[in-house]
Design a protein around this motif. Structure first.
Motif, PDB file in Angstrom:
ATOM      1  N   SER A  58      49.836  25.004  52.671  1.00 33.41           N
ATOM      2  CA  SER A  58      50.210  26.250  52.212  1.00 33.41           C
ATOM      3  C   SER A  58      49.643  27.115  51.560  1.00 33.41           C
ATOM      4  CB  SER A  58      51.106  25.793  50.509  1.00 33.41           C
ATOM      5  OG  SER A  58      51.355  26.763  49.950  1.00 33.41           O
ATOM      6  N   ALA A  59      48.456  26.722  51.812  1.00 31.61           N
ATOM      7  CA  ALA A  59      47.482  28.329  51.106  1.00 31.61           C
ATOM      8  C   ALA A  59      47.080  28.999  52.456  1.00 31.61           C
ATOM      9  CB  ALA A  59      45.743  27.289  51.569  1.00 31.61           C
ATOM     10  N   VAL A  60      47.218  27.637  53.918  1.00 30.51           N
ATOM     11  CA  VAL A  60      46.301  29.184  54.806  1.00 30.51           C
ATOM     12  C   VAL A  60      47.912  30.110  54.663  1.00 30.51           C
ATOM     13  CG1 VAL A  60      46.332  28.762  57.562  1.00 30.51           C
ATOM     14  CG2 VAL A  60      44.617  27.177  55.841  1.00 30.51           C
ATOM     15  N   GLY A  61      48.967  29.179  54.803  1.00 32.13           N
ATOM     16  CA  GLY A  61      50.383  30.457  54.885  1.00 32.13           C
ATOM     17  C   GLY A  61      49.878  31.745  53.821  1.00 32.13           C
ATOM     18  N   GLN A  62      49.538  31.529  52.718  1.00 31.77           N
ATOM     19  CA  GLN A  62      49.204  32.142  51.889  1.00 31.77           C
ATOM     20  C   GLN A  62      48.476  33.291  52.630  1.00 31.77           C
ATOM     21  OE1 GLN A  62      51.782  33.163  49.447  1.00 31.77           O
ATOM     22  NE2 GLN A  62      50.821  35.321  49.279  1.00 31.77           N
ATOM     23  N   ALA A  63      47.497  32.964  52.796  1.00 33.24           N
ATOM     24  CA  ALA A  63      46.084  34.428  53.180  1.00 33.24           C
ATOM     25  C   ALA A  63      46.722  34.352  54.558  1.00 33.24           C
ATOM     26  CB  ALA A  63      45.122  32.788  53.575  1.00 33.24           C
ATOM     27  N   ILE A  64      47.611  33.814  54.937  1.00 34.39           N
ATOM     28  CA  ILE A  64      48.154  34.535  56.483  1.00 34.39           C
ATOM     29  C   ILE A  64      48.864  36.196  55.741  1.00 34.39           C
ATOM     30  CG2 ILE A  64      49.451  34.800  58.647  1.00 34.39           C
ATOM     31  CD1 ILE A  64      49.271  32.240  58.786  1.00 34.39           C
ATOM     32  N   ASP A  65      49.461  35.397  55.036  1.00 34.60           N
ATOM     33  CA  ASP A  65      50.408  36.419  54.283  1.00 34.60           C
ATOM     34  C   ASP A  65      50.204  37.868  53.365  1.00 34.60           C
ATOM     35  OD1 ASP A  65      53.224  35.470  54.829  1.00 34.60           O
ATOM     36  OD2 ASP A  65      53.580  33.816  53.115  1.00 34.60           O
ATOM     37  N   ASN A  66      48.796  36.905  52.697  1.00 34.57           N
ATOM     38  CA  ASN A  66      48.214  38.132  52.664  1.00 34.57           C
ATOM     39  C   ASN A  66      47.542  39.368  52.901  1.00 34.57           C
ATOM     40  OD1 ASN A  66      48.355  37.089  49.897  1.00 34.57           O
ATOM     41  ND2 ASN A  66      45.830  35.633  49.401  1.00 34.57           N
ATOM     42  N   SER A  67      47.452  39.012  54.164  1.00 33.44           N
ATOM     43  CA  SER A  67      46.350  39.498  55.191  1.00 33.44           C
ATOM     44  C   SER A  67      47.288  40.859  56.442  1.00 33.44           C
ATOM     45  CB  SER A  67      45.615  38.688  56.457  1.00 33.44           C
ATOM     46  OG  SER A  67      44.528  37.451  56.332  1.00 33.44           O
ATOM     47  N   GLY A 165      31.846  38.966  44.268  1.00 31.38           N
ATOM     48  CA  GLY A 165      30.917  37.891  43.796  1.00 31.38           C
ATOM     49  C   GLY A 165      30.670  37.573  42.007  1.00 31.38           C
ATOM     50  N   THR A 166      30.450  37.010  41.667  1.00 31.74           N
ATOM     51  CA  THR A 166      30.613  36.329  40.611  1.00 31.74           C
ATOM     52  C   THR A 166      29.826  37.401  39.667  1.00 31.74           C
ATOM     53  OG1 THR A 166      28.758  34.571  40.391  1.00 31.74           O
ATOM     54  CG2 THR A 166      31.148  33.919  41.059  1.00 31.74           C
ATOM     55  N   ARG A 167      29.591  38.393  40.278  1.00 30.49           N
ATOM     56  CA  ARG A 167      28.676  38.898  39.311  1.00 30.49           C
ATOM     57  C   ARG A 167      29.718  40.493  38.766  1.00 30.49           C
ATOM     58  NH1 ARG A 167      24.680  41.557  43.808  1.00 30.49           N
ATOM     59  NH2 ARG A 167      26.356  41.073  44.624  1.00 30.49           N
ATOM     60  N   ASP A 168      29.309  40.951  37.668  1.00 29.40           N
ATOM     61  CA  ASP A 168      29.780  41.650  36.698  1.00 29.40           C
ATOM     62  C   ASP A 168      29.453  43.272  37.019  1.00 29.40           C
ATOM     63  OD1 ASP A 168      31.041  40.413  35.559  1.00 29.40           O
ATOM     64  OD2 ASP A 168      29.308  40.277  33.653  1.00 29.40           O
ATOM     65  N   LEU A 338      40.163  44.569  46.977  1.00 26.27           N
ATOM     66  CA  LEU A 338      39.221  43.404  46.466  1.00 26.27           C
ATOM     67  C   LEU A 338      40.705  42.749  47.782  1.00 26.27           C
ATOM     68  CD1 LEU A 338      37.875  40.884  47.010  1.00 26.27           C
ATOM     69  CD2 LEU A 338      38.912  40.259  44.403  1.00 26.27           C
ATOM     70  N   PHE A 339      40.642  42.905  48.730  1.00 30.67           N
ATOM     71  CA  PHE A 339      41.734  41.614  49.410  1.00 30.67           C
ATOM     72  C   PHE A 339      41.150  40.347  49.484  1.00 30.67           C
ATOM     73  CE2 PHE A 339      41.510  45.679  51.152  1.00 30.67           C
ATOM     74  CZ  PHE A 339      43.041  45.878  50.757  1.00 30.67           C
ATOM     75  N   ASN A 346      36.636  32.297  47.368  1.00 31.13           N
ATOM     76  CA  ASN A 346      35.344  32.830  47.277  1.00 31.13           C
ATOM     77  C   ASN A 346      34.848  33.729  47.814  1.00 31.13           C
ATOM     78  OD1 ASN A 346      34.294  32.275  50.195  1.00 31.13           O
ATOM     79  ND2 ASN A 346      35.146  29.557  49.251  1.00 31.13           N
ATOM     80  N   SER A 347      34.416  34.578  47.674  1.00 34.78           N
ATOM     81  CA  SER A 347      33.347  35.272  48.251  1.00 34.78           C
ATOM     82  C   SER A 347      33.674  35.596  49.213  1.00 34.78           C
ATOM     83  CB  SER A 347      31.775  35.310  47.402  1.00 34.78           C
ATOM     84  OG  SER A 347      31.291  34.903  47.675  1.00 34.78           O
ATOM     85  N   ASN A 348      33.303  34.273  50.209  1.00 31.88           N
ATOM     86  CA  ASN A 348      32.729  34.225  51.787  1.00 31.88           C
ATOM     87  C   ASN A 348      33.990  34.546  52.967  1.00 31.88           C
ATOM     88  OD1 ASN A 348      30.381  33.160  51.651  1.00 31.88           O
ATOM     89  ND2 ASN A 348      30.919  31.306  51.319  1.00 31.88           N
ATOM     90  N   LEU A 349      35.056  34.194  51.927  1.00 37.01           N
ATOM     91  CA  LEU A 349      36.284  34.421  52.731  1.00 37.01           C
ATOM     92  C   LEU A 349      37.656  35.675  51.994  1.00 37.01           C
ATOM     93  CD1 LEU A 349      37.838  30.773  52.231  1.00 37.01           C
ATOM     94  CD2 LEU A 349      36.717  31.907  53.898  1.00 37.01           C
ATOM     95  N   GLN A 350      36.256  36.921  51.242  1.00 41.53           N
ATOM     96  CA  GLN A 350      37.050  37.682  50.391  1.00 41.53           C
ATOM     97  C   GLN A 350      36.811  39.261  50.951  1.00 41.53           C
ATOM     98  OE1 GLN A 350      36.397  37.553  46.512  1.00 41.53           O
ATOM     99  NE2 GLN A 350      38.277  36.057  45.940  1.00 41.53           N
ATOM    100  N   GLU A 351      37.358  40.041  51.043  1.00 50.31           N
ATOM    101  CA  GLU A 351      36.651  41.708  51.718  1.00 50.31           C
ATOM    102  C   GLU A 351      37.133  42.076  50.887  1.00 50.31           C
ATOM    103  OE1 GLU A 351      35.080  41.919  54.347  1.00 50.31           O
ATOM    104  OE2 GLU A 351      35.420  40.464  55.533  1.00 50.31           O
TER     105      GLU A 351
END
Length: 479
Positions: A58-67, A165-168, A338-339, A346-351
C-alpha cells in the motif's frame, strides 16, 4: 465384546467424520474466497508476514502515485516556463533590432519598446497565475526563504535544493579562501619613446584589435585608446604603475575568473615588454576563480560564483566584487517544494527542490541587471540607447530560465521517472511474495477438496455401519 451403552466404533467414526467435514469446509472457504489465510488460525506466522507485506504494498503504491503527481507538477511548471522562454526570445530579437540604429527610426524603437513592455507584462502574468490544484508555481511560493544574507558580501544567492530533515532551518557557512581576480597585464609607457612607438594586438574574451601608439603617447592616451575598444575586446585599461613605480598602463579583463584573459602582443617596437602583476615578462594572463567551502564542503568556482551541489544542499552564490576573502553566514529558513517519493517518511526518501520566482524584478541579478530594467522608464529602456546592457541582461535572464527548465527536466527524468520504475519493480516483488503466502493455490486446493469430499462420504457410510452394529446384540437375546 458387544456393548450397547457405548458404541466406540461410532465415536471413532464421528471424530474422523468431523475432521473430514472441517477440512472440507476449509477447502470450500479457500476456494470461494481465493485466500489460503482467511483468519489468524489458518496460519498465524503467515498472517503476520502477509499483513506487513500488504502494508508495504500500500505504501509503495502511494509512493508511485506521489511520484506521478510530482511529474504532473513539474510538467505544468515546465510548460509555463516554455512560454516564458518564447517571450524572452522575442524580447532579445527586439533589442537586437533596435540596436540597428542606422536602419531603424525612433518611432520603430518606441514600437519595439511597447512590445517589450507587453512581453514583460505577460511574463509577470504567467508568474502570478500558473497553478496546480490551487498551488502557485512560479510566483516564488516554491522558492527558498533566506535570512541573514549580507548584501555587501554576497551579490546574489540562489538556493536550488535544501534538505531540512528534522531541522527548522539550514545554516549556510561560506568561507572564501581565494578571491576572484581579473586577468591583468601592463606595460610601461616610457618604453614607447625609446622604441619610436609600437603596434600591438590586444586580445580579450570578446575579440582582438590592433592599435598603434607613437613614441610620444602618454599612459592616459594609451588607456583611452584601449577603452574605446572595450566592447570589441572585453578588456579595459587604466593609467597606472606596472611594474610598480613606473608610469604605465594596466590592462585588465572586465570579467573575473579563469575564462577571462588578456593578451598583448607587440607587432613591432624593439624592446617593448608586457608584464604581469608580479613583474614577469609575459604576453598573456588569465583571471582566477574564487575558491572556498560551504558548510565545510569544497565548492566549484566560476569567477565570482561559488557553487555547491550535494544531496543535502544545492546552492549558487555570487560574491560581491569587493568581498575578497573571509567568511559569511546565512540561513535557509523555509520554502522549497517537498516531494515524498518513498514508502517510508524520512529524508532519504524525500526530495526538496526550489523553483525561483519568474517575476521580471526577480529574473537577472544585481550585477548585470534585472528583466524589469528593460521596461519603459527604467535603466535599459530602448530609448536610452543602452542596447549592450539590455542585451547582456536578457542573455542572463534567458540562461536562468533555461537552467531552471533543465533542472526541472533532470529532476523529472533522473529522480521521478527512475523512482517510479524502481518502485514498480518493488511492487511486483512484494505482491508476488504476499500472494505466495496468502493466496489459494487452486490446483492444490481442488485436490484437497476432492479428498475431503471422499473422506466425508466414506466417514458417513462408516458411521452408518458403526451405528448398525448395536442391533447384532438382539440376536444374543433371541430376538
Amino acid at each position: 465384546m458387544s456393548r450397547i451403552n457405548t458404541n466406540v466404533p461410532a465415536v471413532i467414526a464421528q471424530r474422523h467424520l468431523s475432521t473430514s467435514q472441517s477440512a472440507l469446509a476449509a477447502s470450500l472457504e479457500r476456494l470461494s474466497s481465493g485466500l489460503r489465510i482467511n483468519r489468524g488460525a489458518d496460519d498465524p506466522a503467515g498472517l503476520i508476514v502477509s499483513e506487513r507485506l500488504r502494508s508495504e504494498i500500500s505504501a509503495v503504491g502511494q509512493a508511485i502515485d506521489n511520484s506521478q503527481r510530482a511529474i504532473n507538477v513539474i510538467s505544468t511548471t515546465e510548460g509555463a516556463l516554455d512560454e516564458v522562454s518564447r517571450l524572452l526570445t522575442d524580447i532579445q530579437a527586439l533589442v537586437v533590432e533596435a540596436a540597428n540604429r542606422g536602419a531603424i527610426s525612433d518611432d520603430e524603437v518606441a514600437a519595439n519598446q511597447l512590445q517589450i513592455d507587453s512581453a514583460i507584462d505577460s511574463i509577470a502574468r504567467i508568474a502570478n497565475t500558473t497553478t496546480f490544484a490551487g498551488r502557485k508555481l512560479l510566483d516564488g511560493s516554491l522558492d527558498y526563504v533566506t535570512s541573514g544574507v549580507n548584501s555587501s558580501q554576497l551579490a546574489d544567492v540562489q538556493v536550488l535544493r535544501a534538505n531540512f530533515g528534522t531541522r527548522d532551518f539550514v545554516p549556510v557557512d561560506l568561507v572564501v579562501s581565494q578571491s576572484a581576480q581579473h586577468a591583468t597585464l601592463g606595460f610601461p609607457a616610457t618604453g614607447l619613446s625609446a622604441n619610436g612607438g609600437v603596434s600591438v594586438d590586444i586580445f580579450g574574451p570578446q575579440g582582438i584589435i590592433t592599435l598603434s601608439f607613437p613614441g610620444s603617447a602618454t599612459a592616459v592616451a594609451i588607456a583611452n585608446s584601449i577603452n574605446a575598444e572595450t566592447d570589441a575586446t572585453g578588456v579595459q585599461a587604466v593609467a597606472s604603475g606596472n611594474p610598480p613605480g613606473s608610469a604605465g598602463v594596466r590592462i585588465e579583463s572586465l570579467a573575473y575568473g579563469s575564462n577571462a584573459f588578456v593578451q598583448v602582443h607587440a607587432l613591432n617596437g624593439g624592446q617593448f615588454a608586457v608584464y604581469d602583476e608580479n613583474g614577469n615578462v609575459v604576453e598573456r594572463d588569465e583571471g582566477r576563480d574564487a575558491a572556498g567551502t560551504i558548510n565545510g564542503a569544497a565548492t566549484v568556482g566560476d569567477g565570482l560564483k561559488l557553487s555547491l551541489h550535494s544531496r543535502l544542499l544545492d546552492v549558487e552564490i555570487i560574491l560581491d566584487q569587493g568581498f575578497g576573502t573571509g567568511s559569511s553566514s546565512f540561513a535557509i529558513t523555509s520554502g522549497g517544494s517537498l516531494f515524498q517519493l518513498g514508502p517510508q517518511v524520512n529524508s532519504n526518501l524525500q526530495e526538496n527542490i526550489g523553483v525561483r520566482a519568474v517575476h521580471p524584478n526577480k529574473l537577472g541579478n544585481a550585477i548585470i541587471g534585472f528583466l524589469s530594467d528593460l521596461q519603459s522608464g527604467q535603466a535599459y529602456d530602448l530609448r536610452s540607447g543602452k542596447f549592450k546592457e539590455a542585451s547582456e541582461t536578457i542573455d542572463e535572464v534567458i540562461t536562468q530560465v533555461a537552467v531552471l527548465r533543465g533542472r526541472l527536466g533532470a529532476f523529472e527524468r533522473n529522480s521521478l521517472q527512475t523512482n517510479i520504475s524502481a518502485l514498480q519493480i518493488t511492487m511486483e516483488n512484494l505482491t508476488s511474495s504476499e500472494s505466495l503466502i496468502r493466496d489459494t493455490d487452486f490446483a492444490q486446493q481442488t485436490s484437497e477438496l476432492t479428498r475431503s469430499q471422499i473422506l466425508v462420504q466414506a466417514g458417513t457410510s462408516i458411521l452408518t455401519i458403526a451405528n448398525a452394529q448395536n442391533q447384532n446384540v438382539l440376536r444374543l437375546l433371541g430376538g
